[in-house]
Design a protein around this motif. Structure first.
Motif, PDB file in Angstrom:
ATOM      1  N   THR A 175      36.854 109.174  32.216  1.00 52.58           N
ATOM      2  CA  THR A 175      35.982 110.308  31.840  1.00 52.58           C
ATOM      3  C   THR A 175      36.258 110.813  30.427  1.00 52.58           C
ATOM      4  OG1 THR A 175      37.597 111.872  32.720  1.00 52.58           O
ATOM      5  CG2 THR A 175      35.887 111.094  34.254  1.00 52.58           C
ATOM      6  N   LEU A 176      37.333 110.319  29.814  1.00 50.31           N
ATOM      7  CA  LEU A 176      37.786 110.770  28.495  1.00 50.31           C
ATOM      8  C   LEU A 176      38.090 112.275  28.503  1.00 50.31           C
ATOM      9  CD1 LEU A 176      35.483 108.784  26.008  1.00 50.31           C
ATOM     10  CD2 LEU A 176      37.629 108.101  27.063  1.00 50.31           C
ATOM     11  N   ARG A 177      38.671 112.745  29.578  1.00 56.43           N
ATOM     12  CA  ARG A 177      39.037 114.157  29.710  1.00 56.43           C
ATOM     13  C   ARG A 177      40.430 114.238  30.321  1.00 56.43           C
ATOM     14  NH1 ARG A 177      35.151 114.216  27.150  1.00 56.43           N
ATOM     15  NH2 ARG A 177      33.103 115.141  27.506  1.00 56.43           N
ATOM     16  N   TYR A 178      41.089 115.417  30.114  1.00 53.95           N
ATOM     17  CA  TYR A 178      42.329 115.693  30.828  1.00 53.95           C
ATOM     18  C   TYR A 178      41.943 116.298  32.170  1.00 53.95           C
ATOM     19  CZ  TYR A 178      44.816 114.775  26.512  1.00 53.95           C
ATOM     20  OH  TYR A 178      45.323 114.156  25.397  1.00 53.95           O
ATOM     21  N   GLU A 179      42.475 115.727  33.239  1.00 55.82           N
ATOM     22  CA  GLU A 179      42.081 116.181  34.576  1.00 55.82           C
ATOM     23  C   GLU A 179      43.300 116.263  35.472  1.00 55.82           C
ATOM     24  OE1 GLU A 179      39.308 113.211  35.736  1.00 55.82           O
ATOM     25  OE2 GLU A 179      37.713 113.997  34.451  1.00 55.82           O
ATOM     26  N   ARG A 180      43.150 117.059  36.534  1.00 56.19           N
ATOM     27  CA  ARG A 180      44.235 117.167  37.495  1.00 56.19           C
ATOM     28  C   ARG A 180      44.297 115.876  38.315  1.00 56.19           C
ATOM     29  NH1 ARG A 180      46.085 122.139  37.810  1.00 56.19           N
ATOM     30  NH2 ARG A 180      44.125 123.009  37.063  1.00 56.19           N
ATOM     31  N   SER A 181      45.493 115.339  38.416  1.00 48.80           N
ATOM     32  CA  SER A 181      45.587 114.144  39.252  1.00 48.80           C
ATOM     33  C   SER A 181      46.792 114.298  40.169  1.00 48.80           C
ATOM     34  CB  SER A 181      45.767 112.894  38.381  1.00 48.80           C
ATOM     35  OG  SER A 181      47.102 112.791  37.981  1.00 48.80           O
ATOM     36  N   GLY A 182      46.749 113.591  41.281  1.00 46.12           N
ATOM     37  CA  GLY A 182      47.858 113.703  42.225  1.00 46.12           C
ATOM     38  C   GLY A 182      49.095 112.972  41.723  1.00 46.12           C
ATOM     39  N   ASN A 183      48.926 112.188  40.655  1.00 44.59           N
ATOM     40  CA  ASN A 183      50.020 111.336  40.202  1.00 44.59           C
ATOM     41  C   ASN A 183      50.366 111.646  38.745  1.00 44.59           C
ATOM     42  OD1 ASN A 183      51.839 109.271  39.972  1.00 44.59           O
ATOM     43  ND2 ASN A 183      50.265 107.726  39.498  1.00 44.59           N
ATOM     44  N   TYR A 184      50.833 112.875  38.476  1.00 42.16           N
ATOM     45  CA  TYR A 184      51.107 113.285  37.102  1.00 42.16           C
ATOM     46  C   TYR A 184      52.276 112.506  36.499  1.00 42.16           C
ATOM     47  CZ  TYR A 184      52.446 115.901  33.025  1.00 42.16           C
ATOM     48  OH  TYR A 184      52.768 116.230  31.742  1.00 42.16           O
ATOM     49  N   GLN A 185      52.092 111.966  35.304  1.00 42.81           N
ATOM     50  CA  GLN A 185      53.153 111.269  34.572  1.00 42.81           C
ATOM     51  C   GLN A 185      53.301 111.946  33.210  1.00 42.81           C
ATOM     52  OE1 GLN A 185      54.891 108.523  35.624  1.00 42.81           O
ATOM     53  NE2 GLN A 185      53.792 108.544  37.576  1.00 42.81           N
ATOM     54  N   PRO A 186      54.533 112.093  32.693  1.00 44.26           N
ATOM     55  CA  PRO A 186      54.685 112.649  31.347  1.00 44.26           C
ATOM     56  C   PRO A 186      53.865 111.829  30.332  1.00 44.26           C
ATOM     57  CG  PRO A 186      56.818 112.390  32.408  1.00 44.26           C
ATOM     58  CD  PRO A 186      55.812 111.727  33.302  1.00 44.26           C
ATOM     59  N   ASP A 187      53.233 112.536  29.401  1.00 45.64           N
ATOM     60  CA  ASP A 187      52.311 111.878  28.463  1.00 45.64           C
ATOM     61  C   ASP A 187      53.080 111.418  27.222  1.00 45.64           C
ATOM     62  OD1 ASP A 187      50.180 111.039  26.986  1.00 45.64           O
ATOM     63  OD2 ASP A 187      48.995 112.864  27.278  1.00 45.64           O
ATOM     64  N   GLU A 188      53.774 110.264  27.353  1.00 42.53           N
ATOM     65  CA  GLU A 188      54.637 109.788  26.267  1.00 42.53           C
ATOM     66  C   GLU A 188      53.825 109.445  25.017  1.00 42.53           C
ATOM     67  OE1 GLU A 188      57.745 110.091  26.387  1.00 42.53           O
ATOM     68  OE2 GLU A 188      57.877 110.566  28.527  1.00 42.53           O
ATOM     69  N   PHE A 189      52.626 108.902  25.205  1.00 39.62           N
ATOM     70  CA  PHE A 189      51.824 108.524  24.040  1.00 39.62           C
ATOM     71  C   PHE A 189      51.459 109.749  23.208  1.00 39.62           C
ATOM     72  CE2 PHE A 189      47.789 107.663  21.856  1.00 39.62           C
ATOM     73  CZ  PHE A 189      48.169 106.561  21.099  1.00 39.62           C
ATOM     74  N   MET A 190      51.114 110.834  23.913  1.00 41.21           N
ATOM     75  CA  MET A 190      50.719 112.048  23.177  1.00 41.21           C
ATOM     76  C   MET A 190      51.908 112.665  22.447  1.00 41.21           C
ATOM     77  SD  MET A 190      47.802 113.100  22.556  1.00 41.21           S
ATOM     78  CE  MET A 190      47.374 114.461  21.484  1.00 41.21           C
ATOM     79  N   LYS A 191      53.111 112.437  22.989  1.00 44.51           N
ATOM     80  CA  LYS A 191      54.303 112.930  22.276  1.00 44.51           C
ATOM     81  C   LYS A 191      54.419 112.210  20.929  1.00 44.51           C
ATOM     82  CE  LYS A 191      57.013 114.355  26.220  1.00 44.51           C
ATOM     83  NZ  LYS A 191      57.941 113.879  27.246  1.00 44.51           N
ATOM     84  N   LEU A 192      54.182 110.882  20.955  1.00 48.35           N
ATOM     85  CA  LEU A 192      54.222 110.126  19.707  1.00 48.35           C
ATOM     86  C   LEU A 192      53.140 110.619  18.745  1.00 48.35           C
ATOM     87  CD1 LEU A 192      54.589 106.476  21.126  1.00 48.35           C
ATOM     88  CD2 LEU A 192      56.397 107.873  20.113  1.00 48.35           C
ATOM     89  N   ARG A 193      51.972 110.892  19.293  1.00 42.11           N
ATOM     90  CA  ARG A 193      50.858 111.380  18.471  1.00 42.11           C
ATOM     91  C   ARG A 193      51.204 112.712  17.816  1.00 42.11           C
ATOM     92  NH1 ARG A 193      47.891 108.871  16.222  1.00 42.11           N
ATOM     93  NH2 ARG A 193      46.721 107.802  17.839  1.00 42.11           N
ATOM     94  N   ILE A 194      51.805 113.602  18.585  1.00 37.83           N
ATOM     95  CA  ILE A 194      52.148 114.921  18.031  1.00 37.83           C
ATOM     96  C   ILE A 194      53.195 114.789  16.925  1.00 37.83           C
ATOM     97  CG2 ILE A 194      53.227 117.155  18.621  1.00 37.83           C
ATOM     98  CD1 ILE A 194      51.704 116.965  21.315  1.00 37.83           C
ATOM     99  N   GLU A 195      54.114 113.860  17.106  1.00 31.92           N
ATOM    100  CA  GLU A 195      55.104 113.642  16.049  1.00 31.92           C
ATOM    101  C   GLU A 195      54.410 113.165  14.764  1.00 31.92           C
ATOM    102  OE1 GLU A 195      57.978 114.467  15.321  1.00 31.92           O
ATOM    103  OE2 GLU A 195      58.370 113.128  13.620  1.00 31.92           O
ATOM    104  N   LYS A 196      53.402 112.316  14.920  1.00 30.76           N
ATOM    105  CA  LYS A 196      52.621 111.871  13.749  1.00 30.76           C
ATOM    106  C   LYS A 196      51.942 113.065  13.081  1.00 30.76           C
ATOM    107  CE  LYS A 196      52.656 107.347  13.542  1.00 30.76           C
ATOM    108  NZ  LYS A 196      53.646 106.912  12.618  1.00 30.76           N
ATOM    109  N   MET A 197      51.448 113.984  13.911  1.00 29.83           N
ATOM    110  CA  MET A 197      50.765 115.163  13.352  1.00 29.83           C
ATOM    111  C   MET A 197      51.760 116.013  12.563  1.00 29.83           C
ATOM    112  SD  MET A 197      48.407 116.062  16.645  1.00 29.83           S
ATOM    113  CE  MET A 197      46.991 116.941  16.082  1.00 29.83           C
TER     114      MET A 197
END
Ligand code: SF4
Length: 587
Positions: A453-475
């Motif tokens: 869906t290209l959205r952040y959504e509630r899921s029953g299987n939450y995993q830490p968002d490691e990719f976004m951590k890398l992205r934020i470091e780039k920012m």
């Protein structure tokens, strides 16, 4: 028969100087200073980009010894011809047709055996053959055309050149020697078919993909990182997000390989809303050029879209927005044009291009204006650059007053929003803070990225968002790169409001990143030193009636498929700048 030996060349410099071959104003080889940060003086980034299509063509010929000559002076061009070419390809835009003419006439006179091939947007001129002597005109997509011409397989796989995008860059008078970005050329054309658009109409409102999948784009990024050490790329594609599946696939590849590359892209508003801003942040879009064109929704690409809210969301999430709008459209009179300029400035984008309506030959607009007798007879092609005179009769404006109004619009944008580089620094730091806060919120609430869906959504299987951590470091790293300019933008700000804005941006940086380190302070003060020299140089130029300092792009010469065996590409040392005319500075 002698084997073919091809020279692919741009038109000759110097650029941005008015003479019998070209205009000065509006014709620098600098996108920013020419038509985006125009009127911003010392704050205007001075950037030249390589003529990427020529390298792309050369890279995709396998049997022909080819040389690319980028930004030659006349002397460099003449000297190059002594090297025994059988074919010379001259690439040019409409406004430079007289330079192409001079080059072709010189070839005919001195090397009548050489075949002349012309290409680029200049081939859209209806009377091209009467102006430029030539043997062949490459009107469409050039790779398959050249391959067919030289007897190669036009459908052979495309080889994408790996190269930097910027040939020369000055910021506040300081020459940056390291270019940390590469260039990607995923395809040609755009299917939107806006009535004034050369790009769309040159390719019959179709899109020709060179890199059709996200995987192929990712492979070019990987090569760029490996060969050039870069992780940021300018994507030269009129509407990159028009193929959303390719963009999704590119993100999936980056996530899988944990490589958060970043991108500068062109995209129309409707494609941005289709994929959503969160997707763009995740994809690593750090700059986006959006043609907003007009407050009146004349184009389907902005129909039913709240452009102001879209711009605000992009900026709040750290994406630099370059907008562009059209002046002297048919619905403009004295009052509505002012309103339109106000509207464009009120969008508050980081950078804005004001471009006059240009009826370019080959577009529906041109065909209609010719039929309606609206074109000014014998209006020189050299003046079709959209920053000065109008090429057509406008019911409410004279051709000559258009230049003054255009200049004033740039000045107003600058005085209202301040230097474009300061706006970019502001957007970057806000985006970093927003991304961190959004990440915390998602961690607390268990929202995960849903690639479907290209959205952040509630899921029953939450995993830490490691990719976004890398992205934020780039920012964060990007924000640090902008930090040194804040002091210069404050000292040389055009007015008190802009000075206050610079002070507020400095405070935001302190809150987000802590107070500046000694090294950062030294960089800031050193840049002020360069900026001061640049500022004085500009004032001296103005005393002598010049608009500004003009800088010429360095000449670059690259050989491909040489007879010597080993590398298929030999890059010559830059021809010394002493060979260039050091005078005034184009598209
Ligand atoms: S969206 Fe942009 S590139 Fe596409 S046709 Fe319109 S102006 Fe041209």
């Amino acid at each position: 028969m002698r084997p073919a030996k091809l020279l692919l060349t741009t038109i000759f410099g110097p650029y941005g100087i008015k003479n019998k071959y070209a205009e000065g104003l509006g014709m620098q080889m600098e996108l920013f200073n020419n038509q985006i940060t125009r009127e911003q003086g010392v704050h205007s980034p001075r950037t030249n980009f390589f003529t990427f299509p020529l390298y792309f063509l050369a890279e995709n010929l396998s049997s022909v010894s080819t040389t690319v000559l980028d930004f030659p002076t006349w002397r460099a061009f003449v000297r190059e011809l002594k090297k025994g070419y059988t074919h010379v390809g001259i690439s040019f835009v409409q406004q430079n047709v007289l330079k192409a003419k001079r080059m072709a006439e010189y070839l005919r006179k001195n090397y009548p055996e050489i075949k002349i091939i012309v290409g680029g947007y200049g081939t859209m001129l209806p009377d091209l053959e009467d102006i430029v002597p030539c043997d062949e005109i490459c009107r469409g997509e050039g790779v398959s055309w050249l391959r067919e011409y030289f007897g190669e397989n036009p459908d052979a796989p495309i080889k994408h050149p790996i190269m930097h995008g910027v040939s020369q860059k000055y910021l506040y008078g300081f020459r940056e020697v390291i270019d940390d970005s590469g260039m990607i050329f995923p395809g040609l054309g755009c299917t939107n078919g806006c009535f004034f658009c050369s790009t769309s109409n040159k390719f019959n409102n179709s899109y020709i993909p060179f890199l059709p999948t996200g995987e192929s784009v990712f492979a070019v990024c990987e090569e760029g990182q490996e060969q050039l050490g870069v992780d940021g790329f300018a994507i030269i594609d009129e509407n990159f997000l028009k193929m959303p599946d390719r963009a999704r696939d590119l993100l999936a590849n980056m996530e899988y390989h944990r490589q958060p590359y970043s991108f500068a892209v062109f995209s129309s508003a409707e494609t941005i809303t289709e994929v959503g801003v969160d997707f763009l942040v995740r994809l690593g879009v750090c700059l986006i050029w959006v043609g907003v064109e007009s407050e009146k929704t004349l184009f389907s690409k902005v129909k039913d879209i709240d452009v102001r809210s879209l711009v605000a969301e992009l900026q709040a999430k750290g994406i630099t927005v370059v907008s562009s709008s059209i002046l002297f459209a048919e619905h403009h009179d004295k009052k509505t044009l002012e309103q339109e300029i106000d509207w464009a400035i009120d969008l508050g984008t980081d950078l804005h291009q004001f471009m006059q309506l240009i009826p370019f030959p080959g577009t529906p607009l041109y065909t209609r204006y010719v039929a309606e007798g609206k074109m000014i007879p014998d209006f020189p092609y050299t003046k079709l650059h959209g920053q000065d005179e109008l090429a057509f009769y406008h019911p409410h404006f004279t051709s000559r007053e258009a230049g003054k109004i255009t200049r004033k619009a740039f000045r107003r944008k600058y005085e209202t929003d301040g230097p474009g580089v300061l706006n970019m620094a502001h957007t970057v730091i806000r985006g970093y803070e927003t991304a961190r806060a959004d990440m915390e919120f998602r961690e607390e609430t268990g929202l995960s990225w849903n690639p479907g869906t290209l959205r952040y959504e509630r899921s029953g299987n939450y995993q830490p968002d490691e990719f976004m951590k890398l992205r934020i470091e780039k920012m964060r790293q990007r924000a640090l790169e902008f930090r040194p300019i804040i002091l210069s933008s404050r000292i040389f700000a055009p007015n008190n409001d802009c000075r206050k804005k610079a002070a507020q941006v400095a405070t935001l940086y302190n809150e987000a990143l802590g107070t500046p380190t000694l090294q950062e302070r030294v960089k800031s003060f050193a840049l002020v030193g360069f900026a001061t020299i640049e500022w004085f140089r500009i004032q001296v130029k103005r005393l002598f009636g010049k608009r500004e300092i003009l800088r010429q792009p360095p000449i670059r010469r690259v050989e491909y498929n040489t007879e010597s065996s080993a590398p298929s590409r030999v890059e010559a040392a830059e021809i010394p700048t002493g060979l260039q005319h050091r005078c005034n500075p184009s598209t």
